[in-house]
Design a protein around this motif. Structure first.
Motif, PDB file in Angstrom:
ATOM      1  N   SER A 503       4.779  32.918 -45.349  1.00 30.12           N
ATOM      2  CA  SER A 503       5.282  33.558 -44.127  1.00 30.12           C
ATOM      3  C   SER A 503       5.258  32.558 -42.973  1.00 30.12           C
ATOM      4  O   SER A 503       4.372  31.712 -42.877  1.00 30.12           O
ATOM      5  CB  SER A 503       4.383  34.742 -43.746  1.00 30.12           C
ATOM      6  OG  SER A 503       4.303  35.661 -44.805  1.00 30.12           O
ATOM      7  N   THR A 504       6.257  32.681 -42.105  1.00 23.96           N
ATOM      8  CA  THR A 504       6.289  31.826 -40.916  1.00 23.96           C
ATOM      9  C   THR A 504       5.553  32.525 -39.781  1.00 23.96           C
ATOM     10  O   THR A 504       5.790  33.712 -39.527  1.00 23.96           O
ATOM     11  CB  THR A 504       7.751  31.575 -40.485  1.00 23.96           C
ATOM     12  OG1 THR A 504       8.455  31.003 -41.600  1.00 23.96           O
ATOM     13  CG2 THR A 504       7.819  30.625 -39.316  1.00 23.96           C
ATOM     14  N   GLU A 547      15.971  33.074 -33.452  1.00 22.84           N
ATOM     15  CA  GLU A 547      16.735  33.156 -34.707  1.00 22.84           C
ATOM     16  C   GLU A 547      16.648  31.903 -35.565  1.00 22.84           C
ATOM     17  O   GLU A 547      16.403  31.955 -36.766  1.00 22.84           O
ATOM     18  CB  GLU A 547      18.211  33.460 -34.402  1.00 22.84           C
ATOM     19  CG  GLU A 547      18.504  34.944 -34.371  1.00 22.84           C
ATOM     20  CD  GLU A 547      19.933  35.222 -33.923  1.00 22.84           C
ATOM     21  OE1 GLU A 547      20.704  34.262 -33.698  1.00 22.84           O
ATOM     22  OE2 GLU A 547      20.271  36.418 -33.774  1.00 22.84           O
ATOM     23  N   GLN A 551      15.013  32.230 -39.553  1.00 25.68           N
ATOM     24  CA  GLN A 551      16.160  32.634 -40.376  1.00 25.68           C
ATOM     25  C   GLN A 551      15.837  32.702 -41.866  1.00 25.68           C
ATOM     26  O   GLN A 551      16.534  33.365 -42.631  1.00 25.68           O
ATOM     27  CB  GLN A 551      17.340  31.696 -40.128  1.00 25.68           C
ATOM     28  CG  GLN A 551      17.066  30.252 -40.452  1.00 25.68           C
ATOM     29  CD  GLN A 551      18.180  29.337 -39.947  1.00 25.68           C
ATOM     30  OE1 GLN A 551      19.132  29.800 -39.351  1.00 25.68           O
ATOM     31  NE2 GLN A 551      18.034  28.054 -40.172  1.00 25.68           N
ATOM     32  N   ARG A 552      14.792  32.032 -42.310  1.00 31.00           N
ATOM     33  CA  ARG A 552      14.457  32.060 -43.741  1.00 31.00           C
ATOM     34  C   ARG A 552      13.595  33.258 -44.117  1.00 31.00           C
ATOM     35  O   ARG A 552      13.201  33.418 -45.266  1.00 31.00           O
ATOM     36  CB  ARG A 552      13.727  30.777 -44.135  1.00 31.00           C
ATOM     37  CG  ARG A 552      14.640  29.545 -44.128  1.00 31.00           C
ATOM     38  CD  ARG A 552      13.946  28.362 -44.747  1.00 31.00           C
ATOM     39  NE  ARG A 552      12.617  28.178 -44.158  1.00 31.00           N
ATOM     40  CZ  ARG A 552      11.738  27.276 -44.583  1.00 31.00           C
ATOM     41  NH1 ARG A 552      12.025  26.508 -45.597  1.00 31.00           N
ATOM     42  NH2 ARG A 552      10.575  27.151 -43.994  1.00 31.00           N
ATOM     43  N   ALA A 553      13.247  34.078 -43.128  1.00 29.73           N
ATOM     44  CA  ALA A 553      12.356  35.209 -43.400  1.00 29.73           C
ATOM     45  C   ALA A 553      13.011  36.211 -44.349  1.00 29.73           C
ATOM     46  O   ALA A 553      14.200  36.498 -44.258  1.00 29.73           O
ATOM     47  CB  ALA A 553      11.991  35.904 -42.094  1.00 29.73           C
ATOM     48  N   ASP A 554      12.232  36.724 -45.274  1.00 33.05           N
ATOM     49  CA  ASP A 554      12.691  37.785 -46.163  1.00 33.05           C
ATOM     50  C   ASP A 554      11.492  38.697 -46.444  1.00 33.05           C
ATOM     51  O   ASP A 554      10.376  38.409 -46.009  1.00 33.05           O
ATOM     52  CB  ASP A 554      13.299  37.190 -47.441  1.00 33.05           C
ATOM     53  CG  ASP A 554      12.307  36.319 -48.207  1.00 33.05           C
ATOM     54  OD1 ASP A 554      11.112  36.676 -48.222  1.00 33.05           O
ATOM     55  OD2 ASP A 554      12.724  35.301 -48.787  1.00 33.05           O
ATOM     56  N   GLN A 557       8.547  36.799 -47.842  1.00 28.39           N
ATOM     57  CA  GLN A 557       7.964  35.808 -46.928  1.00 28.39           C
ATOM     58  C   GLN A 557       8.481  36.070 -45.516  1.00 28.39           C
ATOM     59  O   GLN A 557       9.346  35.347 -44.998  1.00 28.39           O
ATOM     60  CB  GLN A 557       8.329  34.388 -47.379  1.00 28.39           C
ATOM     61  CG  GLN A 557       7.705  34.032 -48.725  1.00 28.39           C
ATOM     62  CD  GLN A 557       8.045  32.615 -49.155  1.00 28.39           C
ATOM     63  OE1 GLN A 557       9.110  32.097 -48.838  1.00 28.39           O
ATOM     64  NE2 GLN A 557       7.133  31.995 -49.890  1.00 28.39           N
ATOM     65  N   GLN A 610      11.550  40.683 -41.275  1.00 30.92           N
ATOM     66  CA  GLN A 610      11.764  40.461 -42.708  1.00 30.92           C
ATOM     67  C   GLN A 610      13.178  39.992 -43.028  1.00 30.92           C
ATOM     68  O   GLN A 610      13.618  40.092 -44.163  1.00 30.92           O
ATOM     69  CB  GLN A 610      11.446  41.740 -43.488  1.00 30.92           C
ATOM     70  CG  GLN A 610      10.019  42.196 -43.273  1.00 30.92           C
ATOM     71  CD  GLN A 610       9.625  43.340 -44.152  1.00 30.92           C
ATOM     72  OE1 GLN A 610       8.457  43.500 -44.434  1.00 30.92           O
ATOM     73  NE2 GLN A 610      10.575  44.149 -44.603  1.00 30.92           N
ATOM     74  N   GLY A 611      13.904  39.541 -42.043  1.00 29.34           N
ATOM     75  CA  GLY A 611      15.257  39.055 -42.268  1.00 29.34           C
ATOM     76  C   GLY A 611      16.277  40.074 -41.821  1.00 29.34           C
ATOM     77  O   GLY A 611      16.000  41.277 -41.723  1.00 29.34           O
TER      78      GLY A 611
END
Lengths: 614, 142
Positions: A503-504, A547, A551-554, A557, A610-611
């Motif tokens: 996670s970021t 943003e 941006q890689r958040a899902d 992660q 979470q994106g």
């Protein structure tokens, strides 16, 4: 000679009769030794009274009231009365020739307690975000049994791991769970422990007890840079002062008693090995301190008479440093060599880098910054005046130690910190020079030696108060960002405990306790470290500004955005982002779909993202 | 051989026993290991760093011994654990074992040439520390 009142064995000296007695010396006034004078009574009563007042003053302090001036604006009048009394008592103790080392020690330790134990006693949690970071590094070293992978910008701690390895070992040997408990008490304990090598260093230059203790007082009155928390710098600085004290004690001009070996400038083998052991630990624990040590040794080796003593230590230190840098520290150095070389070519920008960026800072912080810079300048000016007015100090190593950090000031900015670190490393020498100026006299005999100390005190007291005042601005003036509430700690711990690996973690500044817990698993983004363009975008539109970083958040992660009180204070103080950015971000994220508040308290809020597709 | 030296020689093994036999965070274990790690290796090593002449009443010598006891203890611990961590072979037992052995050796072995460097005892204040240096006298105690 009359070297009577020494830190060491004045009693022995007076018994041997190996001294010249004259009016104005302790031995010359033995007739009055049985009486306790009014000055002695006063200095003995003031110490406990000042400490009692200090403790009383800490009962009701509204920490939430801290703004531009940090603790300065919330500490009650009683605190300042206690501090003023303590300084007065110390000056009276200095004025009384028969004050024993125990009373001086009481006063200096009292000063350390008042300055450095006050935040520890007042704050409910560990002070300084950097101390939290170092606690997290120790934790990571234990989890990984050594080198921490994926450390990103904290990889430097893998290359100079001495302090962290030591704490990891200590925690596991004692069975304690975290360094948090003792890290809280590090500033007062470190400063109290540092007193011993400082005294030892000063003792190599003079036998005058008043000068030695006066210098210790001046040191703690001027040490505003706050490098005394749970950190490799504090640890390495303690060893640095010890090494310098041992080297100074070995010089031909040392005031210590010496053997035939030391008179000839030779090192006893065991003593030399001890110095090298200390140097090796400095080299493996902190990147900057070995350079300061080498610089100090080069300076001390300039007079021809010192070379036989200093050059072996200098050579040994350089060899050890080269070995370390070519092996363990090689990855970091090879990656950053370009930056170092670039810094070398821009000495002017390195020198001023710590002074820049005041334009948009909080008004109070501008005042604080000018006062702490004024204090630093005053220290160097007073030391320079001592050099001119007290000829005997020129033959000691003190002036050389004072200027030794200057070359490094021009060589590297050290993240804008170098000017403050240079001040820190010059201060042990500067403090004794200032004490020599305030309390000593030139080599000429005083016309009225018996009255001299009292007159000196009259002049020294206001100056000592001024130095203390300057210290308080520099040391306490930024406390609204160094202090954390339980709610802020809970927010940091919440993220560390609940964020899945990968996670970021986004924050506006580093002023978040526990931000670096799990830094090896969760990438960190600090918005105040980003380019000006990114920061501007964040100010214009907090959501769009974020943003690019999340941006890689899902769902597996996600990104966590931590907003908190200390970050707002930090931004307000430094002016890196406009005041109110924290509140505006909170309001913007709260009404933006996808940003879910997963933790909220009065001092902190955590959003999970979470994106866009979640 | 003094009691202090025997005590130092045994201290590391006591700490090792405490770590091995006592549970985590027990006060006794924390006190014993802390005392050993902060004082004993350095105190044993400081014997080797002394110039020949020392006397009990010499407060500078006492001060220096105290400083070296702490700083050398911490340094010894760093120098022992760093290679272990860097090589991925660290265990608390190994580190304490090495430190205990080093402390014992330093405490028990006679200092090389220990007595050869001893000088005739002279009064501290009669020491000609500034003689021949050409420096004017530092201020006296007033």
């Amino acid at each position: 000679m009359g070297k009577l009142q020494t830190l060491t064995a004045g009693r022995v000296a007076s018994l041997t009769g190996a001294v010249t007695r004259r009016p104005g010396t302790a031995a010359g006034e033995r007739h009055s030794s049985g009486r306790i004078t009014a000055l002695q009574w006063a200095s003995r009563l003031i110490l406990p009274a000042a400490l009692a007042l200090w403790l009383l003053s800490l009962r009701h302090v509204d920490l939430a009231g801290m703004r531009d001036y940090g603790l300065l604006q919330v500490l009650p009048v009683l605190f300042w009365i206690a501090l003023g009394l303590l300084a007065l008592g110390f000056c009276l103790a200095l004025a009384e020739r028969r004050t024993t080392g125990g009373w001086f020690a009481g006063y200096v330790l009292g000063l350390i307690a008042v300055i450095h134990a006050t935040p520890t006693l007042l704050y409910p949690t560990l002070r300084y975000s950097w101390a939290w970071k170092h606690v997290a590094v120790v934790d990571a070293v234990i989890r990984h049994h050594g080198e921490v992978p994926h450390a990103d910008k904290l990889a430097i701690y893998n290359q100079w791991p001495g302090f962290f390895d030591l704490n990891a070992f200590f925690l596991q040997a004692t069975g304690l769970h975290s360094a948090l408990g003792y890290a809280t008490w590090t500033p007062p304990v470190f400063n109290a422990v540092l007193l011993a090598p400082l005294l030892l260093l000063h003792r190599t230059v003079t036998r005058d007890r008043r000068l030695i203790w006066g210098a210790a007082w001046v040191y703690y009155s001027c040490s505003w840079v706050g490098q005394d928390y749970f950190a490799p710098q504090a640890f390495a600085f303690l060893l640095f002062v010890t090494v310098i004290a041992l080297v100074m004690g070995q010089l031909p001009t040392s005031a210590l008693y010496r053997t035939s070996e030391t008179r000839a400038g030779r090192w006893p083998v065991g003593r030399f090995v001890v110095v090298m052991v200390l140097a090796a630990v400095i080299i493996s624990s902190h990147p900057l301190t070995p350079l300061m040590l080498i610089s100090a040794l080069v300076a001390l080796s300039l007079p021809r008479r010192n070379r036989r003593t200093v050059l072996p230590v200098l050579a040994g230190t350089v060899v050890l440093a080269v070995i370390w840098d070519a092996t363990v520290a090689r990855p970091y150095l090879s990656q950053n060599l370009g930056d170092f070389l670039n810094s070398l070519l821009k000495p002017d920008t390195n020198v001023v880098s710590g002074l820049a960026a005041l334009g948009a800072a909080a008004p109070g912080q501008v005042v604080v910054s000018w006062i702490d810079r004024g204090l630093s300048a005053a220290v160097f000016v007073l030391a320079a005046v001592a050099f001119l007015a007290r000829p005997w100090v020129r033959r000691t190593g003190l002036p050389l130690l004072l200027v030794a950090p200057v070359p490094l000031l021009a060589a590297n900015a050290y993240g804008g910190e170098m000017i403050f670190r240079a001040y820190l490393f010059a201060l042990p020498a500067a403090s004794l020079l200032i004490a020599a100026l305030l309390l000593g006299r030139s080599a000429r005999p005083a016309p009225e030696p018996g009255r001299r100390p009292r007159l000196g005190v009259l002049a020294a007291y206001p100056l000592m108060l001024a130095l203390l005042g300057g210290l308080m601005f520099g040391y306490y003036g930024k406390e609204s960002a160094n202090y954390f509430t339980q709610e802020e700690v809970a927010a940091g711990r919440f993220v560390a405990a609940t964020a899945p690996p990968g996670s970021t973690v986004v924050s506006l500044t580093s002023a978040v306790p526990g931000l670096y817990l799990r830094y090896d698993e969760n990438p960190q983004v600090q918005m105040d470290e980003q380019d000006l363009q990114d920061r501007r975008r964040l100010v214009e539109d907090p959501v769009k500004g974020l943003e690019g970083f999340i941006q890689r958040a899902d769902p597996q992660q996600p990104a966590y955005i931590i907003l908190s009180r200390a970050q707002a204070a930090d931004l307000y103080q430094r002016g890196i982002l406009p005041g109110g950015t924290v509140q505006r971000m909170d309001a913007a994220l709260a009404k933006t779909p996808g940003f879910v508040p997963v933790y909220r308290s009065k001092d902190a809020v955590v959003y999970r993202y979470q994106g866009a597709k979640s | 051989m003094t009691t202090t030296r025997w005590g130092l020689a045994l201290s590391g093994w006591v700490a090792l026993a405490a770590v091995t036999l006592l549970p985590d965070a027990l006060v006794l274990r924390a006190v014993v290991t802390t005392a050993f790690l902060l004082v004993c290796p350095g105190l044993a090593a400081s014997r080797w760093a002394r110039p020949g002449r020392r006397r009990f009443t010499d407060r500078t010598a006492v001060l220096e011994t105290g400083v070296l006891a702490l700083t050398l203890s911490l340094s010894a611990a760093v120098l022992v654990v760093e290679p272990l961590f860097l090589s991925g072979t660290f265990t608390v037992t190994r580190a304490l074992l090495v430190l205990a052995a080093v402390t014992s050796v330093l405490a028990l072995l006679p200092r090389p040439g220990g007595d050869r460097h001893r000088e005739p005892q002279t009064a501290p204040d009669a020491d000609p520390s500034t003689a021949g240096t050409g420096r004017s006298e530092p201020p006296d105690a007033e």
